[in-house]
Design a protein around this motif. Structure first.
Motif, mmCIF file in Angstrom:
data_model
loop_
_atom_site.group_PDB
_atom_site.id
_atom_site.type_symbol
_atom_site.label_atom_id
_atom_site.label_comp_id
_atom_site.label_asym_id
_atom_site.label_seq_id
_atom_site.Cartn_x
_atom_site.Cartn_y
_atom_site.Cartn_z
ATOM 1 N N SER A 108 0.845 -1.190 0.000
ATOM 2 C CA SER A 108 0.000 0.000 0.000
ATOM 3 C C SER A 108 0.875 1.233 0.000
ATOM 4 O O SER A 108 1.775 1.363 0.847
ATOM 5 N N GLN A 109 0.641 2.116 -0.938
ATOM 6 C CA GLN A 109 1.412 3.354 -1.027
ATOM 7 C C GLN A 109 2.914 3.086 -1.057
ATOM 8 O O GLN A 109 3.707 3.819 -0.471
ATOM 9 N N GLY A 110 3.302 1.996 -1.709
ATOM 10 C CA GLY A 110 4.708 1.651 -1.824
ATOM 11 C C GLY A 110 5.293 0.952 -0.619
ATOM 12 O O GLY A 110 6.487 0.631 -0.609
ATOM 13 N N VAL A 111 4.483 0.669 0.400
ATOM 14 C CA VAL A 111 4.956 0.023 1.632
ATOM 15 C C VAL A 111 4.426 -1.406 1.679
ATOM 16 O O VAL A 111 3.215 -1.639 1.495
ATOM 17 N N ARG A 112 5.321 -2.377 1.923
ATOM 18 C CA ARG A 112 4.874 -3.751 2.135
ATOM 19 C C ARG A 112 4.297 -3.850 3.534
ATOM 20 O O ARG A 112 4.985 -3.621 4.529
ATOM 21 N N VAL A 113 3.020 -4.172 3.623
ATOM 22 C CA VAL A 113 2.292 -4.176 4.886
ATOM 23 C C VAL A 113 2.501 -5.507 5.600
ATOM 24 O O VAL A 113 2.249 -6.574 5.032
ATOM 25 N N THR A 114 2.960 -5.465 6.837
ATOM 26 C CA THR A 114 3.149 -6.677 7.632
ATOM 27 C C THR A 114 1.858 -7.019 8.369
ATOM 28 O O THR A 114 0.985 -6.154 8.554
ATOM 29 N N PRO A 115 1.697 -8.276 8.804
ATOM 30 C CA PRO A 115 0.483 -8.639 9.544
ATOM 31 C C PRO A 115 0.239 -7.755 10.756
ATOM 32 O O PRO A 115 -0.903 -7.395 11.041
ATOM 33 N N GLY A 116 1.301 -7.400 11.470
ATOM 34 C CA GLY A 116 1.130 -6.592 12.667
ATOM 35 C C GLY A 116 0.655 -5.180 12.402
ATOM 36 O O GLY A 116 0.050 -4.547 13.271
ATOM 37 N N LEU A 117 0.917 -4.663 11.207
ATOM 38 C CA LEU A 117 0.482 -3.306 10.882
ATOM 39 C C LEU A 117 -1.009 -3.276 10.574
ATOM 40 O O LEU A 117 -1.732 -2.404 11.059
ATOM 41 N N ALA A 118 -1.490 -4.223 9.747
ATOM 42 C CA ALA A 118 -2.894 -4.123 9.340
ATOM 43 C C ALA A 118 -3.487 -5.421 8.805
ATOM 44 O O ALA A 118 -4.580 -5.381 8.252
ATOM 45 N N LEU A 119 -2.811 -6.546 8.950
ATOM 46 C CA LEU A 119 -3.279 -7.769 8.297
ATOM 47 C C LEU A 119 -3.464 -8.915 9.289
ATOM 48 O O LEU A 119 -2.929 -10.005 9.115
ATOM 49 N N ALA A 120 -4.218 -8.686 10.328
ATOM 50 C CA ALA A 120 -4.474 -9.744 11.309
ATOM 51 C C ALA A 120 -5.957 -9.804 11.633
ATOM 52 O O ALA A 120 -6.645 -8.778 11.645
ATOM 53 N N SER A 121 -6.447 -11.007 11.881
ATOM 54 C CA SER A 121 -7.817 -11.220 12.336
ATOM 55 C C SER A 121 -7.790 -11.517 13.832
ATOM 56 O O SER A 121 -6.798 -12.036 14.357
ATOM 57 N N HIS A 122 -8.891 -11.204 14.512
ATOM 58 C CA HIS A 122 -8.975 -11.405 15.960
ATOM 59 C C HIS A 122 -10.385 -11.833 16.327
ATOM 60 O O HIS A 122 -11.356 -11.308 15.793
ATOM 61 N N ILE A 123 -10.483 -12.778 17.252
ATOM 62 C CA ILE A 123 -11.775 -13.188 17.794
ATOM 63 C C ILE A 123 -11.667 -13.200 19.312
ATOM 64 O O ILE A 123 -10.697 -13.722 19.872
ATOM 65 N N GLY A 124 -12.670 -12.623 19.985
ATOM 66 C CA GLY A 124 -12.681 -12.593 21.445
ATOM 67 C C GLY A 124 -13.983 -13.135 22.004
ATOM 68 O O GLY A 124 -15.059 -12.939 21.417
ATOM 69 N N PHE A 125 -13.884 -13.837 23.140
ATOM 70 C CA PHE A 125 -15.049 -14.416 23.811
ATOM 71 C C PHE A 125 -15.134 -13.868 25.229
ATOM 72 O O PHE A 125 -14.123 -13.819 25.942
ATOM 73 N N ILE A 126 -16.353 -13.490 25.655
ATOM 74 C CA ILE A 126 -16.589 -12.972 27.002
ATOM 75 C C ILE A 126 -17.803 -13.681 27.585
ATOM 76 O O ILE A 126 -18.835 -13.813 26.908
ATOM 77 N N ARG A 127 -17.701 -14.134 28.820
ATOM 78 C CA ARG A 127 -18.834 -14.761 29.505
ATOM 79 C C ARG A 127 -19.493 -13.730 30.417
ATOM 80 O O ARG A 127 -18.816 -12.924 31.049
ATOM 81 N N TYR A 128 -20.825 -13.797 30.504
ATOM 82 C CA TYR A 128 -21.585 -12.826 31.295
ATOM 83 C C TYR A 128 -22.287 -13.473 32.478
ATOM 84 O O TYR A 128 -22.440 -14.703 32.536
ATOM 85 N N ALA A 129 -22.730 -12.626 33.401
ATOM 86 C CA ALA A 129 -23.310 -13.102 34.651
ATOM 87 C C ALA A 129 -24.597 -13.885 34.435
ATOM 88 O O ALA A 129 -25.005 -14.655 35.313
ATOM 89 N N ASP A 130 -25.265 -13.694 33.297
ATOM 90 C CA ASP A 130 -26.499 -14.444 33.027
ATOM 91 C C ASP A 130 -26.222 -15.789 32.354
ATOM 92 O O ASP A 130 -27.151 -16.480 31.929
ATOM 93 N N GLY A 131 -24.936 -16.155 32.232
ATOM 94 C CA GLY A 131 -24.572 -17.430 31.625
ATOM 95 C C GLY A 131 -24.378 -17.383 30.126
ATOM 96 O O GLY A 131 -24.005 -18.390 29.519
ATOM 97 N N SER A 132 -24.606 -16.227 29.524
ATOM 98 C CA SER A 132 -24.445 -16.112 28.074
ATOM 99 C C SER A 132 -22.996 -15.770 27.723
ATOM 100 O O SER A 132 -22.181 -15.434 28.582
ATOM 101 N N THR A 133 -22.686 -15.867 26.431
ATOM 102 C CA THR A 133 -21.353 -15.551 25.919
ATOM 103 C C THR A 133 -21.485 -14.593 24.746
ATOM 104 O O THR A 133 -22.352 -14.771 23.882
#
Length: 346
Positions: A108-133
């Motif tokens: 992009s714009q002449g720069v080789r983009v590394t995963p840490g700059l802009a090419l990573a996916s993320h998934i997060g899980f949180i449990r709640y007091a009502d037993g849901s996620t």
């Protein structure tokens, strides 16, 4: 708004301490914010299985919003097995897994983009007091993968709450889609995410090595930004969190989750860097932030929401610039001061 100054130059393996991981998780989860239906036996968007529609203050009800509960890595062992890689735990609340796209060669714009700059996916899980996620994340996919990923998510009842760009013109074309689901079967959620990732060429997990030395004046950048960033695999990252408590359909999101401004600096040599990231704002801050960024020579990439109905309503502007690392920090700082945020301490 003045922040404390730091003189520490964060470039070595010592950055692997627990506080460092806390900041890294906040940075990686910056894009995550929203609420949606659940898995194959899904409820309507905004409604959890086993809970009435409108339950909780965030949905216009009278009940108190539901708060997250503490968990351990053992609680998420099954989720990690389904996803095919181990995750990490933030503050005993968020179980988070990263999927770097090491397979992509993006320029992009002449720069080789590394995963840490802009090419990573993320998934997060949180449990709640009502037993849901609540599970939420951000997937980086190629244009060829996008429709297959969307089909897999739809089939498994996982909502896409945003589809947009993080970069200016780049090759090959990459899209970022925000994914969110709420229900009572985290393993079913994980299977849905796994199906979506299987529709991409995302590579298997790699062992983490020691952080690369940063060819940046990190101490000066810390002083300018008023916070101490971290070295995440050769990318210098700084994070700022909204002060407000964010509520989505009666669920309290953990502090800083989905409500952070994150700056990623990729060293280019000689103290120069490419910076990519986003600012989180409420509506009244958007015009001022854009003006200040442009005054500093920062390019605006895209303005959008990441979620559907969070309170307060949040807007995100992705940006890009290349230049001297300290100079880039100076260009970003006025826009930071124009938003109601605090540094995420490492």
């Amino acid at each position: 708004m003045m922040y404390g100054r730091s003189q520490k130059n964060e470039t070595g393996p010592a950055a692997a301490a627990t506080p460092r991981r806390r900041l890294l998780v906040a940075a990686g989860l910056t894009p995550m914010m929203a609420f949606a239906g659940t898995g194959p036996a899904s409820a309507r968007p905004g409604e959890s299985p086993g809970r009435g529609h409108g339950t909780g203050a965030g949905a216009g009800g009278t009940a108190e919003p539901v708060r997250p509960v503490l968990t351990t890595l053992v609680d998420w062992k099954g989720v990690g097995k389904v996803l095919g890689r181990a995750g990490s735990l933030l503050n005993d609340v968020m179980y988070r897994t990263r999927f770097p796209r090491h397979d992509l060669n993006v320029v992009s714009q002449g720069v080789r983009v590394t995963p840490g700059l802009a090419l990573a996916s993320h998934i997060g899980f949180i449990r709640y007091a009502d037993g849901s996620t609540l599970a939420m994340g951000d997937m980086a996919v190629t244009e060829d993968e996008l429709q297959r990923v969307s089909d897999a998510l739809i089939e498994h009842g996982i909502a896409q709450t945003a589809i947009h760009k993080h970069l200016l013109s780049h090759d090959p074309d990459i899209w970022w889609t925000h994914v969110h689901v709420h229900g009572r079967n985290p393993l079913a959620m994980a299977r849905g995410f796994r199906a979506a990732f299987d529709a991409t060429a995302t590579p298997p997990a790699r062992p983490l090595g020691p952080p690369k030395r940063l060819d940046l004046d990190v101490g000066a950048m810390n002083d300018v930004l008023g916070t101490e960033g971290v070295n995440d695999g050769g990318i210098y990252k700084s994070v700022f969190a909204r002060r407000e408590t964010i509520i989505e359909h009666g669920l309290v999101l953990p502090a800083g989750l989905g409500s952070t401004s994150a700056f990623n600096f990729q060293p280019l040599g000689g103290g120069r860097a490419a910076v990519n990231g986003d600012f989180v704002m409420i509506a009244s801050e958007v015009r001022t932030v854009h003006k200040l960024l442009r005054n500093g020579g920062i390019s605006l990439v895209e303005l959008h929401n990441h979620g559907l109905s969070e309170e307060p309503r949040l807007f995100f502007t992705h940006f890009w610039a290349v230049g001297d690392g300290v100079g880039l920090a100076k260009a970003l700082r006025p826009a930071v001061d124009a938003t109601r945020v605090v540094p995420v301490k490492n």
